[in-house]
Scaffold this active site. Structure first.
Site, PDB file in Angstrom:
ATOM      1  N   TYR A  90      45.158  51.575  40.263  1.00 38.72           N
ATOM      2  CA  TYR A  90      43.915  52.234  39.853  1.00 38.72           C
ATOM      3  C   TYR A  90      44.335  53.564  39.241  1.00 38.72           C
ATOM      4  O   TYR A  90      44.928  54.398  39.918  1.00 38.72           O
ATOM      5  CB  TYR A  90      42.989  52.466  41.040  1.00 38.72           C
TER       6      TYR A  90
ATOM      7  N   PRO B 148      35.674  51.053  43.177  1.00 38.92           N
ATOM      8  CA  PRO B 148      36.545  50.025  43.758  1.00 38.92           C
ATOM      9  C   PRO B 148      37.702  50.568  44.586  1.00 38.92           C
ATOM     10  O   PRO B 148      38.383  49.817  45.266  1.00 38.92           O
ATOM     11  CB  PRO B 148      37.085  49.318  42.511  1.00 38.92           C
TER      12      PRO B 148
ATOM     13  N   ASP C 151      40.023  42.151  45.449  1.00 37.79           N
ATOM     14  CA  ASP C 151      39.682  43.216  46.364  1.00 37.79           C
ATOM     15  C   ASP C 151      40.540  43.026  47.575  1.00 37.79           C
ATOM     16  O   ASP C 151      40.948  41.908  47.885  1.00 37.79           O
ATOM     17  CB  ASP C 151      38.209  43.116  46.765  1.00 37.79           C
TER      18      ASP C 151
ATOM     19  N   ARG D 135      49.986  43.329  45.434  1.00 43.14           N
ATOM     20  CA  ARG D 135      49.195  42.087  45.387  1.00 43.14           C
ATOM     21  C   ARG D 135      50.088  40.861  45.524  1.00 43.14           C
ATOM     22  O   ARG D 135      51.246  40.963  45.886  1.00 43.14           O
ATOM     23  CB  ARG D 135      48.384  42.046  44.105  1.00 43.14           C
TER      24      ARG D 135
END
Lengths: 632, 632
Positions: A248, A327, A48, A240
């Site tokens: 997503y 999310p 996250d 990331r």
């Protein structure tokens, strides 16, 4: 007979909510245990984003430095792509996300869950606490004895815990008697179900796939947070660690729903499937992953469940156990951590006997409001995000402008810096005008001051660590001779046994419960910090100055930024709101004392139940409430 | 027969010079051992300030973060006290020390030597190296065989080492054959003496005492670096860890000199003695130490010895072994560390066969000049500092203005940011005009750029780690269509086997020896970093942009600050100076290649002795030389 033991706080579940709670309590020296049913910690897990406000919170426990070092910064630039005339995507704009202008850390951190949890687990270990695993509760009972429930020394919650790796029956079961239990055991919370707490909520229809990949692409915004609305579906890009990128990806029913059962079939969401959907979305950009197509790593259903759950007086539910959501806004881990960040210091205060136990009621009050805001946001954002883009053929679609507006409107909320507990019995904005820009109900603003003794620039937030104490910030204005005299009188008054600072310190030592920091107006060329009375200067590091550092590039304008008048004496209390008087107003101590009487127990644990309304004056989540006034 | 062994580099002495060298070599993967005669490391020891440039150097090894966390910042404010009309001291001024305006870290760090050494020892351990102790050399022999001396694979230095804690004769002695030996064994260097190296220098007459104390005083500048000239002597205040303060206190002959021997009697410099002298100096301020007078911890003679010593081709002397000086300017540890920071990467380059061994001659050339500058500075500063203050009675004394001027003149030198290796055969300022403000012979300026792919602010210095490689910075200007075309041609040229980048990479992989970083002009709203040819973009993190970050507060104006014209293509090489051509000039590769031919051995180890003059083009101490040009 299974062995029995006692503990002040038992935490069930070592996910983000559980470890935030456990670490905060361990750092506070509170008697705590934490159990988890998984035999080992998450190795990688779903990532996250850690939002700007959550980084500030981690910093208050001394954990942000490592998080920032190990994670990837998303610098809150957002690129938007929409269909062009030829139907293929093109960049509509690249917008610095300026919706969190007060953020101390103007970025999000992405890092896999295993690494984030390791930061907490290492810190817990330093404070002598480790997760006991694999263990799970199998029975929970809360005493119904009124005397027991109202006694601070009782252990009214009985939890039967099983070791899942026990080698014989004898060592399998343990009975733990706890003063408090925190159920941080995830969306399928055993604690929640065992207590028969009913879910409220609804399910949305959007289905999302998550793909972690190391791309090799000519898409120029692959290292920026990017929102793509294409005619082939929507996609969000989140950079990331290392070269990895998380996508997503919106999926349609025909992609993943089993036509026979009408349910989402997770088997249909293979990395290859997600890759092939994303390739269509990214047209005209090429989209091979590095080293072929081995990039797909994980998938998850994007079905969304919304629920808000009340907690109980001795058992609290936190994190996914009480609210889940989609999310895409990257709120999950943040919401969970901030739940128990809010709860932990209250538990410590109550267990130390500093505060009436009714303080704990504010946990539900505050976090339920937040969870509701989150769910509302999520619903609206998900609908805009999943909607078809506006094109010449589809004029009802979501336009870039519409999406951008929503994105910016919600920025304060998603960053966490704008989280605001509304006026209520415990949020009283009556004296807001004394520090107009320190919004009562919000977190304390970051601000650099210089330390008066050595002109070292200091971030104010670093002087407000999560150490359970109340922070009393004295803004005395300019240290003129007259003002120094007034401060002397004020110090004299506050040193008397009848002063709230003395009365509520229990051991007579003010600094046990209160951390006093003085922030003077003035210039570094002629400040003499020794002019501040010793009472407001318990150590030379506790006097700050509202001026720039020696390079002229850091600090200054703090009074102005906070809306504080340097001609007045102003007190600001962080972590608990209160009303303080101008030093010249006769009734100031009465008011100060009045409020603290409600918040702090004048002697250890004055009885368990103080009614709700008189506890109402404390509601800050480690700095979420600031209130000050003068001339009352 | 004692056991014999071989090692590429043997370091004698684990003080600041030794451990800086050992850590740098260990991080570079060089075969190295380090011995020390002390059975354990220094627990506390004399502190030195770590100056701004030295912090930058530590950061290049990834060690600054811990240093800054553990140490105390002296924010380079300096307060001055001189005698007032009544003869007692008063504040003459409080001056931000702005003599190091380019410092990335605008402060000094004070920390006791044990803690500083621990940072290096822990890093060495991570890289598999530990200090062997207690061991000392008892014999050293350098081969006189010319063939052996000129062979890269030979071990011409034979050192006999004794274990001081050996339990029997058998394990007592070891013979180590080394390619190189570094004598970092302090002011009384055994290596230096064994090689019969003669000291040059002189001794000054100023005698100083050092007192560490936790004061309780009404002196308002006790947490600032303060210089006091009083009629009772001079004193310098240096804030240290926690509440500790270090005082350098001037002593008179009668205080400490034994009238019989005429020598300094250290027994006369008790903490009590120093405290009593300092009390007189500080009048009218009161000066009790906290908890009575237990503050005194250590004393040291301030006698000053100045010497500069040449090193040898296979054995090098570093740190206090080749220069000592008075402690008051806080240069000691800095000088020592920067000696071996200069030496270590050269050793690694030579041992890897990348560079001709004559590169090592630049070590002496550079550091001798620095040591001489340091000694000149020290002499002048010590004399001003120790001189009587100017008063009505003593018009020949040192005035505040005089001292302040000297203090500011030397600021660049003491901070380390102004250290400048003058023009010589290896410092050729011919092409200075191509990047006018990157002064050839000085360290690379810190500057924040944003990473083009994700607009993350990055400090350029962090992209120039001490990893032995040459850093090639390409400043392509604005990425117009025409410029992108030109870059394509340049990339094509440089990709050819005949290009210096290919020729000197040994394994054909440019990035082994050269780290290429591209820094474009332009704006974050419309940059597409993928337009930079792949050759100049070995990884997405290697393209920077000269713009501000999303908050608008960091970065920007780098071209202007460096004096680089964005209409040109400019190459800057850090760690080695060279001349590069504008991409349109036909002879650029000839020149580039010409220069690199002297610096880099095109095949492994092309013979030991290349004459001095043709090696002259490399002289940077990890970023100390920057040279660039265009239109040659």
């Amino acid at each position: 007979m299974p062995p029995e033991s006692r503990v002040d706080v038992l935490i069930v579940g070592a996910g983000p909510a559980g470890i935030m709670c456990a670490n905060a309590l361990a750092m506070a020296g509170t008697d705590v245990r934490i159990i988890d049913k998984r035999p080992i910690k998450v190795a990688a897990g779903q990532a996250d984003g850690i939002q700007p406000r959550t980084i500030e919170v981690l910093q208050s426990y001394g954990l942000a430095e490592r998080l920032i070092r190990e994670g990837t910064r998303c610098t809150r630039v957002c690129a938007f792509y929409n269909p062009g005339r030829d139907g293929r995507i093109e960049c509509t704009g690249r917008v610095p996300d300026v919706t969190a202008p007060t953020a101390r850390y103007p970025f999000e951190i992405t890092l896999h869950q295993g690494a984030i949890e390791a930061i907490f687990l290492d810190s817990m270990k330093e404070h002598g606490l480790q997760v006991e695993r694999p263990r799970q509760p199998v029975e929970i009972q809360i005493s119904e004895d009124v005397d027991e429930l109202s006694s601070p020394s009782s252990y009214p919650v009985k939890v039967t815990v099983e070791r899942l790796d026990a080698i014989d029956e004898e060592s399998k079961t343990e009975i733990i008697h706890a003063k408090f239990v925190v159920g941080a055991d995830g969306a399928h919370s055993w604690i929640r179900k065992a207590l028969g707490i009913v879910m409220e909520g609804e399910q949305t229809d959007y289905i999302w796939g998550v793909l972690d990949t190391v791309p090799e692409t000519n898409f120029p915004d692959i290292r920026n947070r990017t929102v793509i609305h294409s005619e082939n579906g929507s996609c969000m890009v989140i950079p990331r660690e290392g070269d990895t990128v998380r996508l997503y990806i919106q999926l349609s029913d025909k992609d993943v729903v089993d036509p026979l059962t009408g349910r989402v079939d997770k088997n249909k969401m293979s990395p290859q499937k997600l890759l092939s959907v994303s390739k269509k979305i990214f047209q005209p950009y090429n989209w091979p992953t590095r080293k072929g197509s081995s990039g797909g790593q994980s998938t998850s259903s994007g079905s969304v469940l919304h629920l808000v759950i009340p907690s109980r007086d001795r058992v609290f539910i936190a994190g996914d156990a009480c609210h889940t959501h989609s999310p895409k806004a990257g709120q999950g881990m943040n919401a969970s951590m901030n739940d128990t960040h809010n709860l932990a210091w209250k538990l410590s205060q109550v267990l130390r006997g500093w505060t009436s136990p009714s303080l704990l009621k504010t946990y539900e009050h505050e976090r339920r409001k937040y969870a509701q805001d989150l769910i509302n946001f999520d619903k609206e954002f998900a609908s805009l995000f999943s909607g078809k883009p506006r094109t010449a053929e589809n004029e009802d679609g979501v336009s870039h402008e519409e999406f951008l507006r929503a994105f910016q409107t919600f920025g304060g909320f998603t960053s966490g810096t704008g989280v605001h507990y509304l006026p209520s019995a415990i949020v009283d904005p009556k004296h807001q005008q004394c520090a107009e820009k320190l919004v009562i109900g919000q977190r304390m603003l970051p601000q650099i001051f210089v330390r008066a003794a050595d002109i070292r620039p200091m971030e104010l937030q670093d002087l407000l660590p999560s150490d359970v104490r109340f922070k009393v910030l004295l803004f005395p204005g300019y240290l003129t001779k007259a003002r120094v005299g007034e401060l002397g009188l004020l110090a004299e008054e506050l040193s008397k046994p009848s002063s709230f600072l003395k009365k509520y310190s229990h051991d007579g030592n003010v600094s046990t419960v209160f951390d006093i920091i003085t922030i003077a107006a003035g210039s570094k060329e002629d400040i003499n910090y020794l002019h501040v009375p010793q009472f407001f200067r318990p150590h030379w590091t506790k006097v700050l100055l509202d001026d720039t550092d020696v390079t002229g590039s850091k600090g200054g304008h703090g009074y102005e930024r906070f809306g504080i008048d340097p001609k007045q004496i102003t007190l600001v209390v962080v972590r608990t709101g209160w009303i303080c008087g101008d030093h010249r107003s006769l009734d100031r101590h009465w008011r100060l004392g009045q409020l603290f009487r409600f918040i702090l127990a004048p002697s250890r644990w004055s009885g368990f139940l103080i009614s709700w309304w008189c506890m109402v004056d404390d509601r800050s989540a480690q700095g979420y409430l600031v209130r000050s006034c003068r001339k009352v």
